[in-house]
Design an enzyme around this catalytic site. Structure first.
Site, PDB file in Angstrom:
ATOM      1  N   GLU A 166       7.799  -7.833  -4.667  1.00 14.15           N
ATOM      2  CA  GLU A 166       6.543  -7.150  -4.326  1.00 14.15           C
ATOM      3  C   GLU A 166       6.493  -5.729  -4.902  1.00 14.15           C
ATOM      4  O   GLU A 166       5.732  -4.881  -4.454  1.00 14.15           O
ATOM      5  CB  GLU A 166       6.360  -7.137  -2.803  1.00 14.15           C
ATOM      6  CG  GLU A 166       6.401  -8.528  -2.181  1.00 14.15           C
ATOM      7  CD  GLU A 166       5.045  -9.131  -1.814  1.00 14.15           C
ATOM      8  OE1 GLU A 166       4.135  -8.365  -1.495  1.00 14.15           O
ATOM      9  OE2 GLU A 166       4.917 -10.367  -1.844  1.00 14.15           O
ATOM     10  N   HIS A 234       6.256  -4.346   4.102  1.00 18.40           N
ATOM     11  CA  HIS A 234       6.815  -3.687   2.918  1.00 18.40           C
ATOM     12  C   HIS A 234       7.598  -2.458   3.373  1.00 18.40           C
ATOM     13  O   HIS A 234       7.250  -1.840   4.380  1.00 18.40           O
ATOM     14  CB  HIS A 234       5.703  -3.200   1.970  1.00 18.40           C
ATOM     15  CG  HIS A 234       5.011  -4.287   1.218  1.00 18.40           C
ATOM     16  ND1 HIS A 234       3.656  -4.274   0.963  1.00 18.40           N
ATOM     17  CD2 HIS A 234       5.484  -5.417   0.634  1.00 18.40           C
ATOM     18  CE1 HIS A 234       3.328  -5.348   0.263  1.00 18.40           C
ATOM     19  NE2 HIS A 234       4.408  -6.052   0.056  1.00 18.40           N
ATOM     20  N   CYS A 343       0.155   2.860  -0.846  1.00 17.29           N
ATOM     21  CA  CYS A 343      -0.031   1.500  -1.389  1.00 17.29           C
ATOM     22  C   CYS A 343      -0.926   1.526  -2.619  1.00 17.29           C
ATOM     23  O   CYS A 343      -0.828   0.667  -3.485  1.00 17.29           O
ATOM     24  CB  CYS A 343      -0.711   0.588  -0.373  1.00 17.29           C
ATOM     25  SG  CYS A 343       0.238   0.288   1.105  1.00 17.29           S
TER      26      CYS A 343
END
Ligand code: SUG
Length: 417
Positions: A166, A234, A343
């Site tokens: 990711e 995350h 992000c």
């Protein structure tokens, strides 16, 4: 040591930004499933954040949205039109999730890598189908923006759960200065019970090999299952770093590596900021940045300002002299899908020569900022519901918008083989 600066490349939010509840394990995405989104507001909020950083003197780049709906994937699945596609697929192929470019790739600066080049590995994002369709276009954009001999572009890792990757959302870097050789920290998920882990250890190990970071230059840390099950999908929802400073939540990892001890490590205790508040405010999804004058400041989601525990933690970081100031920024449209300020950006440390090689039309200056504001006002809707995704006009609007953006940024948008 070469003098280097850290640039951010942010994902411009696309015209089909919507809330489809696609990310199990991402609490905000689940809570806001099928609520009404405002793509215009979302894009402007992200763009204002970029401009704010550029005005602080932090070099800022723009990454275009991916073409949505994704006709290429639709065709690969044997459908001719979206009218035939089931609702779930429609949501996935319309998602603007490529805006969270912290998941676009893992980037290692030339100061760290064995061959002295900047390395990029686009994330395969295989954990969620709506994100697994991103790597091909991401790779094209990255190759276009970072072109030439300074940059090495690897292929995404094989598309299997053993190599679930990711990107930079699970990657941190500690260094005494951006241009000094750093220690890169790779964070992977362990055996969680409620929610799935999204980064595998084998993926992180492969990137360490590919980027030439073996030996003392890389550390692997395992996320705690408790954190994942609290909605920490995350690492950038539970830790942040910049230069020599590492700020983590007490419950972030199964064990913290001793090799981080040469740096300044601040641990936020669960009693001061319970995991639940860390997730709801996105305290750790702040951008920690070093200004040209050397001071470190924070760009935090505005949700932190209204939360007493989060605000107190920031006040403490200031009082203890770790950071000089906290700027609270409104990126609520992105936050509702689980994406905070950090992000929306991918950090790329660049030497002067590397910076010169970057695609120049992608740098955000006043002219591009004004042009992008006008472009958003012209093309974006201020309201989008799940039903609107069936409206063929939306697909046409989105295509028109991206075609125009393509000539604005001089980056071809779309799938190119
Ligand atoms: O992958 N949300 C994204 C949020 C990514 C946040 N990125 C970082 N933490 N770096 C995700 O879960 C939700 C889309 C939807 O439900 O419509 C989504 O994909």
């Amino acid at each position: 040591m070469a003098i280097a600066t850290e640039a951010n490349i942010d994902g411009l939010v696309g015209p089909t930004h919507n809330y489809a509840g696609l990310s199990y394990g991402n609490v905000a995405s689940q809570v806001h499933a099928l609520t009404i989104s405002n793509p215009r507001q979302a894009a402007l909020q992200g763009l204002r954040k970029m401009k704010f950083l550029a005005d602080l003197g932090i070099p800022q780049l723009v990454m275009p949205p991916h073409p949505r709906p994704d006709f290429t994937t639709l065709k690969r699945l044997g459908f001719e039109t979206f009218a035939d596609a089931p609702a779930e697929l429609l949501h996935q192929l319309y998602s603007a999730s490529a805006m969270w470019v912290a998941n676009a790739a893992t980037v290692s600066p030339s100061a760290d890598t064995a061959d002295g080049k900047v390395h990029f590995t686009p994330a395969n994002l295989i954990s969620k189908f709506h994100r697994a369709i991103e790597p091909e276009v991401t790779a094209q954009y990255l190759k276009h923006i970072f072109k030439g001999g300074h940059f090495v572009h690897h292929d995404p890792l094989p598309a299997h759960s053993a190599f679930a990757d990711e990107g930079a959302a699970n990657h941190m870097r500690l260094s005494s200065a951006h241009g000094e050789r750093g220690t890169e920290i790779f964070v992977y998920g362990g055996a969680s019970q409620k929610y799935p882990a999204r980064q595998s250890r084998q993926a992180s190990e492969a990137i360490i090999r590919l980027h030439g970071l073996e030996g003392a230059r890389a550390i692997l840390l395992e996320q705690s299952a408790e954190a994942i099950d609290a909605g920490v999908f995350h690492n950038d929802v539970i830790a942040m770093s910049n230069g020599p400073l590492l700020i983590t939540h007490e419950k972030a990892y199964r064990n913290i590596d001793e090799r981080t001890s040469g740096f300044t490590s601040v641990v936020i205790r669960n009693k001061d900021l319970p995991l639940k508040d860390a997730v709801s405010t996105y305290f750790f999804n702040s951008q920690l940045i070093t200004l040209p004058n050397g001071l470190m400041v924070v760009i935090a989601p505005s949700e932190c300002e209204g939360n007493a525990a989060a605000k107190a933690c920031f006040d403490r970081l200031i009082a203890e002299g770790h950071v000089a100031k906290v700027h609270y920024m409104d990126v609520r449209e992105s936050m509702k899908n689980g994406g905070g300020p950090a992000c929306l950006r991918l950090r790329v440390v660049l030497t002067e020569a590397e910076r010169e090689a970057v695609h120049k039309e992608a740098w955000l200056n006043d002219t591009l900022y004004q042009a992008l504001c006008r472009w958003i006002e012209k093309h974006y809707r201020d309201k989008l519901t799940a039903d609107d995704l069936r409206d063929g006009a939306l697909a046409e609007e989105s295509q028109r918008a991206l075609a125009e953006l393509s000539s604005l940024l001089k980056i071809p948008v779309g799938h190119h083989s």
